[in-house]
Write an enzyme that holds these catalytic residues in place. Sequence first.
Site, PDB file in Angstrom:
ATOM      1  N   GLY A  13       0.788  -1.229   0.000  1.00  0.00           N
ATOM      2  CA  GLY A  13       0.000   0.000   0.000  1.00  0.00           C
ATOM      3  C   GLY A  13       0.817   1.274   0.000  1.00  0.00           C
ATOM      4  O   GLY A  13       0.274   2.360  -0.188  1.00  0.00           O
ATOM      5  N   CYS A  59     -27.453  -9.650 -15.936  1.00  0.00           N
ATOM      6  CA  CYS A  59     -26.957  -9.448 -17.292  1.00  0.00           C
ATOM      7  C   CYS A  59     -28.012  -9.909 -18.284  1.00  0.00           C
ATOM      8  O   CYS A  59     -28.505 -11.042 -18.199  1.00  0.00           O
ATOM      9  CB  CYS A  59     -25.663 -10.226 -17.500  1.00  0.00           C
ATOM     10  SG  CYS A  59     -25.096 -10.192 -19.224  1.00  0.00           S
ATOM     11  N   CYS A  88     -26.224 -13.086 -20.381  1.00  0.00           N
ATOM     12  CA  CYS A  88     -25.894 -14.370 -19.764  1.00  0.00           C
ATOM     13  C   CYS A  88     -26.659 -14.617 -18.470  1.00  0.00           C
ATOM     14  O   CYS A  88     -26.566 -15.684 -17.887  1.00  0.00           O
ATOM     15  CB  CYS A  88     -24.387 -14.479 -19.502  1.00  0.00           C
ATOM     16  SG  CYS A  88     -23.849 -13.562 -18.030  1.00  0.00           S
ATOM     17  N   CYS A 145     -22.799  -7.724 -18.972  1.00  0.00           N
ATOM     18  CA  CYS A 145     -21.565  -7.839 -18.184  1.00  0.00           C
ATOM     19  C   CYS A 145     -20.486  -6.958 -18.757  1.00  0.00           C
ATOM     20  O   CYS A 145     -20.232  -6.961 -19.958  1.00  0.00           O
ATOM     21  CB  CYS A 145     -21.015  -9.270 -18.238  1.00  0.00           C
ATOM     22  SG  CYS A 145     -21.981 -10.489 -17.381  1.00  0.00           S
ATOM     23  N   CYS A 204     -18.684 -13.075 -19.451  1.00  0.00           N
ATOM     24  CA  CYS A 204     -20.007 -13.204 -20.075  1.00  0.00           C
ATOM     25  C   CYS A 204     -19.989 -14.264 -21.168  1.00  0.00           C
ATOM     26  O   CYS A 204     -20.869 -15.119 -21.240  1.00  0.00           O
ATOM     27  CB  CYS A 204     -20.425 -11.844 -20.647  1.00  0.00           C
ATOM     28  SG  CYS A 204     -22.170 -11.709 -21.007  1.00  0.00           S
TER      29      CYS A 204
END
Lengths: 292, 360, 262
Positions: A31, A240, A243, A265, A271
């Site tokens: 970080g 979605c 899908c 998606c 997808c």
Amino acid sequence: MTDPAYNFAYLDEQTKRMIRRAILKGIAVPGYQVPFASREMPMPYGWGTGGVQVTAACLVPEDRLKVIDQGADDTTNAVSIRKFFSRTAGVATTEATTDATLIQTRHRIPETPLHAGQILVYQVPIPEPLRFLEPRETETRKMHELEEYGLMHVKLYEDIARHGQIAISYAYPVKVEGRYVMDPSPIPKFDNPKLTNSPAIQLFGAGREQRIYALPPYTQVVSLDFDDHPFTASKAPHDCDLCGSPDSYLDEVITDDQGSRMYVCSDTDFCASRRSAGHKGRLWAPAPEEAL
Amino acid sequence: MYVAVKGGERAIDNAHAWLAEERRGDPGVTEMSIDQIREQLKLAVNRVMAEGSLYDPDLAALAIKQSLGDLIEAVFLIRAYRTTLPRFGASNPVDTAAMAIDRRISATFKDLPGGQVLGPTFDYTHRLLDFKLAAEGLPPAAATAPATPGPVPHVTDFLNRDGLIETAPTDDTPPPDLTREPLELPASRALRLQAITRGDEGFILSLAYSTQRGYGRTHAFVGELRIGRVAVEMDIPELGFAVEIGEVELTECETVNQFKGSRTEPPQFTRGYGLVFGQSERKAIAMSLVDRALRWQELGEDYIGAPAQDEEFVLSHCDNIQATGFLEHIKLPHYVDFQAELQMVRHLRAEATALAEAAE
Amino acid sequence: MAAPQRWLATDTAPLLSVQGLTRHYGARIGCADVGFDLYPGEVMGIVGESGSGKSTLLSCLAGHLQPDAGRITYDGRDILSLREGERRYLARTEWAYVHQNPRDGLRMCVSAGGNVGERLMAVGARHYGDIRAKATDWLGRVEIAADRIDDRPSAFSGGMQQRLQIARNLVTGPRLVFMDEPTGGLDVSVQARLLDLLRGLVRDLGLSVIIVTHDLAVVRLLADRLMVMKSGYVVEHGLTDQVLDDPQNAYTQLLVSSVLQV
């Protein structure tokens, strides 16, 4: 003036070594933003030069590279970067998340969970999570050094006071291993839970701002919040339309003049895999012949 | 059903092909040569060399041709090329006192050793479009005379001799290389000068202008502006002495600025300094004003919050390649983040409406 | 509320100890050779006209200015040898600084609640409701209406801004508070109210305070001890009442006599 022959993955070995040293420092202090001498690359700052430099420093000839932008393999900049590495490194490329050994991404984390041995490289525009609260680098550096993050929480407090909730929707700040506050790049907050405890190595490159930071595997990453206003990874309340996936991040597409919308998606590989496995969404239809 | 847009790769190839056509323009018109650009667009070439941080007029000319005349785009090409070049070492500091002078003026003294030499300047032209230039042809030859021999000492040397201007403490620490190390603040003066000389001319110009209008005024006089060629020498360890490896054209500007005293010293004039590749007067003068403005702290002056005094502001924003990259990147797809904001706004509006309705 | 014991026993170590503090501006003296000890729970007033050096002294003590000579010891630690990070940490936790102009001590673009809550959040408070409750409580203690909690200080009067600044500084219970003319720029009735408030808070929280002011009424009300400054030097010091009722130094006598005795 002749066209020079390029080293593997464009950068010279010295430069790659310098970048790897920065990456190692980043991994050693998760970080923490490590300054590095970002090179001028053949694509503009803002087009992912940080990510490209990190990828170039990590690539080996045996790698299989996937490049996505907004979750898709075929957006123009993803195409351009993938082509760049094809040409300068000759590595195999793939669109399948599970097959890739190194994934360079802009603004999304793939839906398919990553596994050990993979590297995810994020393109970062503004690495400093405090930048828009405090414009001076000389100040923000001290704030990180002294763990002076009060200002960040004040911003979250103000959001709740004004809007009733924290109003940050992407580039949502996180705390890494309980020490550094980090900007996870402009991924939607929906993706934040994927950051923590990942088996993969996650590297973040900011070329113009000259910073690299990192999350080694299995690092604890917590999105900032208040105990009584906990973080939620929200997304559009739809499935979605292609899908049927109920829990992937969706693109909103305007389909006609009346403003009709459909949701698909954002992760194109995810997808497509679901559809080839037989899943069907509300608007699914058999795929037409490939148009010219 | 909806089929996701594909064909990004083909689109890119077609875009590049069209760009090449635009670059060529009307095929019925003679194509520009690198030589023509180098010779006849000299000041554009200078700017590209200065901001590209690479002294090579031919390459700069090529970059200008390739970029369709967009000078920042040309600078980008030069910078990207520069990154790939191997480095053999560093030259010795160039001696501008030994410059073969084309132009040399001083605003602080009416006359001085070496004289006021106007050189090829726009300064006293009347800005009237010259339609004769639309037709081609050779210009009348300029009159010549033998150059006056003898040294052309810097004006500041004279002021120095009487202790009237601050002397820079000699410092032999090699300056950091901005292209090899990340910018770290606070920056030394050497690093600031390095950043400014390759910074965007327009940005530095405006900052300098702002100081003249009161945003950090430094009372600048042009002590000396000189343009000409200097020898570049490099120490060759195997030979044990320095070898001249070439010549570069430089513009050097020294300003004489607001005097100051301190607890221990009586008042002296202070300095600003500008040095740029090629004949780049505007940039060199602007650079010296901004240099001086940024020295407020070491000179014990007040920080009045002027942009030109803010080292972090100036150095973070003077690089036009960084600037244009980040600015223009907002053209790239951002629909994922936008979608997140859209959902947030919809959600907050729904809550606000619900609250308002509940209150009724 | 009963006044807590304030123990000025000599076997207690001073909280703050200053020796030979000196600061110049060019050839001019800012403050010269200032020394004193401040004990826990004590309020020390520094008075003088403008140009006396009192603001310079306060700036040196609080770490805003680097002195040219002298020594400052806080809780046994040599303050002048602290790294910037350590000094900043101190300034956020054990010390507080109330600026003369509240705009210098507040975040003008942050709500009143955010301003008061910031120090709490900086030391780890993570429950929004609790932070807000504590901020509301403190706003009450400085007599700002609870429904102003989401307003920005730019919407407050000068007196309210000053009271908000005080709340912001005291919410984490600092040990040492520096105050620079806290009632300056406020009209008389507002001043009186603020002084009353300060007196109560100082007493209730057992704060150690160094307060700089040109106003003798302020020190009369708040300070246990007093230093009188002129042209950079301390010309007289002692218990407030003693110095004000029986000034020894000619300048102090002048100062005291020129104030309307109320």
